[in-house]
Design a protein around this motif. Structure first.
Motif: not given
Length: 248
Positions: A140-145, A147-154
């Protein structure tokens, strides 16, 4: 110390014949110890009802202990006698032995042992659950990372878009100014190329047709010429006819 399953079975049968005469018995040898410890050991199960009369043995206390049809009594004295006999047999056969009479310093009862085993089993189960939960949390932590990276790019793209929207009017105005300057410069050069210097006022230069290669003679515009007060006349007094509106 050279102990095998067959040797342990033979020693168990001999011990049973010597100490439990007159009783039906079952002798079983296990090749491994409890919880796969690898300890070869023998189990002896007897029918407590004696089927034959036997001689008096050292652990027997009453005459009924030797009679046919009477039951075997497992007293504390009998248990101490059996333990001493087992230790003597192991010593005689050069086998490893423990002190069965005095016990271990860290000795626990059977109830305590099984309570500990059950507690350990519960701990093992809990540890397995915690390990699986930890692995799941890692995923889950890897998936959150991600998602966080994708949100940061957006978010970065959104900032760039907002900056572009804010600066777009200024860029458009600057582009319009450059276009206007270029248009004016182009218009000035066009006018300069189409103008004919050194021409008298009121005179324009043009071509009559596409096939004409030479410009027409310069003409004065009638509007720019002063009107005559008296028409041309002949000697006879008649007005001289003029052709066109141009002066000769």
């Amino acid at each position: 110390n050279g102990l095998t399953v067959d040797r342990a079975q033979a020693l168990g049968e001999q011990f049973c014949k010597e100490h439990f005469p007159g009783h039906q018995a079952l002798v079983c040898t296990h090749p491994d110890g409890h919880n796969h410890s690898g300890n070869i050991h023998v189990h002896i199960v007897i029918n407590s009802l004696r089927i034959a009369e036997v001689p008096l043995l050292p652990y027997m206390e009453r005459p009924a202990d030797t009679r046919e049809g009477c039951k075997h009594r497992c007293t504390d004295a009998a248990m101490e006698y059996f333990k001493a006999e087992v230790m003597e047999m192991c010593h005689r056969e050069n086998l490893y032995q423990i002190d069965l009479l005095n016990g271990s310093k860290n000795r626990v009862t059977e109830r305590e042992y099984w309570a500990k085993r059950k507690g350990q089993a519960a701990l093992n189960k809990e540890n397995a659950f915690l390990a699986a939960a930890s692995a799941e949390l890692s995923n889950v932590h890897a998936e959150l990372k991600a998602v966080e990276s994708t949100l940061r790019e957006k978010k970065d793209l959104q900032k760039q878009l907002l900056a572009y929207i804010k600066t777009k009017p200024a860029r458009d105005g600057l582009r319009a100014q450059k276009t206007e300057k270029a248009r004016r410069a182009t218009g000035s050069s066009t006018k300069a190329s189409l103008s004919f210097p050194n021409l008298p006022p009121g005179i324009s230069r043009h071509r009559e047709s596409k096939s004409c290669q030479l410009p027409r003679p310069y003409k004065r515009r009638l509007s720019s010429l002063p009107k005559r007060k008296t028409p041309f006349t002949t000697s006879t007094g008649r007005r001289k006819r003029t052709s066109g509106n141009c002066r000769p």
